[in-house]
Design a protein around this motif. Sequence first.
Motif, short mmCIF file in Angstrom:
data_model
loop_
_atom_site.label_atom_id
_atom_site.label_comp_id
_atom_site.label_asym_id
_atom_site.label_seq_id
_atom_site.Cartn_x
_atom_site.Cartn_y
_atom_site.Cartn_z
N ASN A 138 0.73 -1.38 -0.07
CA ASN A 138 0.24 -0.22 0.13
C ASN A 138 0.78 1.24 -0.03
N VAL A 139 2.02 1.18 0.31
CA VAL A 139 2.94 2.43 0.42
C VAL A 139 4.24 2.31 -0.33
N PRO A 140 4.04 2.66 -1.70
CA PRO A 140 5.20 2.30 -2.52
C PRO A 140 6.48 3.03 -2.64
N LYS A 141 6.07 4.39 -2.12
CA LYS A 141 7.40 5.10 -2.36
C LYS A 141 8.61 5.21 -1.42
N PRO A 142 8.23 5.10 -0.24
CA PRO A 142 9.34 5.08 0.78
C PRO A 142 10.22 3.54 0.60
N ARG A 143 11.67 3.77 1.11
CA ARG A 143 12.28 2.60 1.23
C ARG A 143 11.61 1.82 2.56
N ILE A 144 11.37 0.42 2.48
CA ILE A 144 10.80 -0.03 3.93
C ILE A 144 11.57 -1.26 4.23
#
Length: 309
Positions: A138-144
Amino acid sequence: MKQSKSLHLTGYFDSNFGDDMMMKLVVRSLPEVTFLVEDTVDTPLLSEPNVLRKDRETCCRFPKLVVTGSGFMINTSGSLLTELIWFLTGRHPGDYCLGCNMEPLNSPIKRFLISKKLNKFKLITCRDQASYQWLCRNVPKPRIHCLPDILFSIPDEWLPAVKEPGKLGISMMHRIGDREDCAYYRAMAESADEWIRKTGKGVMLMAFDTGKEDDLFACRAVRDLMEHPDSVQITAHTDGTQIPGEFSRCGKIIGARFHSMVLALRMGIPFFPIIYREKMRNLMDDLDYPVSGCEIDRIDRRAVSLFLN
């Protein structure tokens, strides 16, 4: 993140053992960084040499580091309104987020709002696989990255040596709306009395949160419901030393606070989980924890008794 010499540090400044210790561990792990906290904040971190209190305008000139746990929940109408305001005003939640987990978001609008908020970060670390998988979807932009809870990194020298571990420790949780004789408190009182009767040893009721959530209320309520209140002590978090000190005197721990489980695991003390939110269940799943525990609103006294014996 280490490229910046100063960071605006935010998160839960709420007199909670777990939150305070996570902040302290982060600050101590980056001595080359100056951490700025807003001048409205009251925190024991101000005694750290690389933490400075500044006005909000000054703090906001620097990248923002958010150290949080369950910081992205929408479980009340008030929190939903807050997230709507954040979204409509385009507020910036932070640049880096450390130590979070995701609790269930049971509607499309809630998932939309939290996803939009989290997508504004550059880096997010979470503390369980379920949260990691949700973030990746659901959260593609940050590095996770998925990393163990920050409290697992507490140094050995911060933990006291075991001192005659004969007590039963109970980490209590005060939820808004809990009556002084609610079923959860009664079950903990019965478990404490059982320990005292069978072992002849005392019980330590522990308040991890001494701020707004006020776990001391729950500790006092349990003591007042007991048959053997004279064998009970209550300890409360202030500067971070009280809770580990009392854990070192306990042979077993029953806990509703997430960080009571983390600390018990770190110190090698048998632990019975009282499950309040998914974060504890997710930790148990990740570790394949052998004690199933029970839900906070459905305490299984037989399971607790089996653990105590």
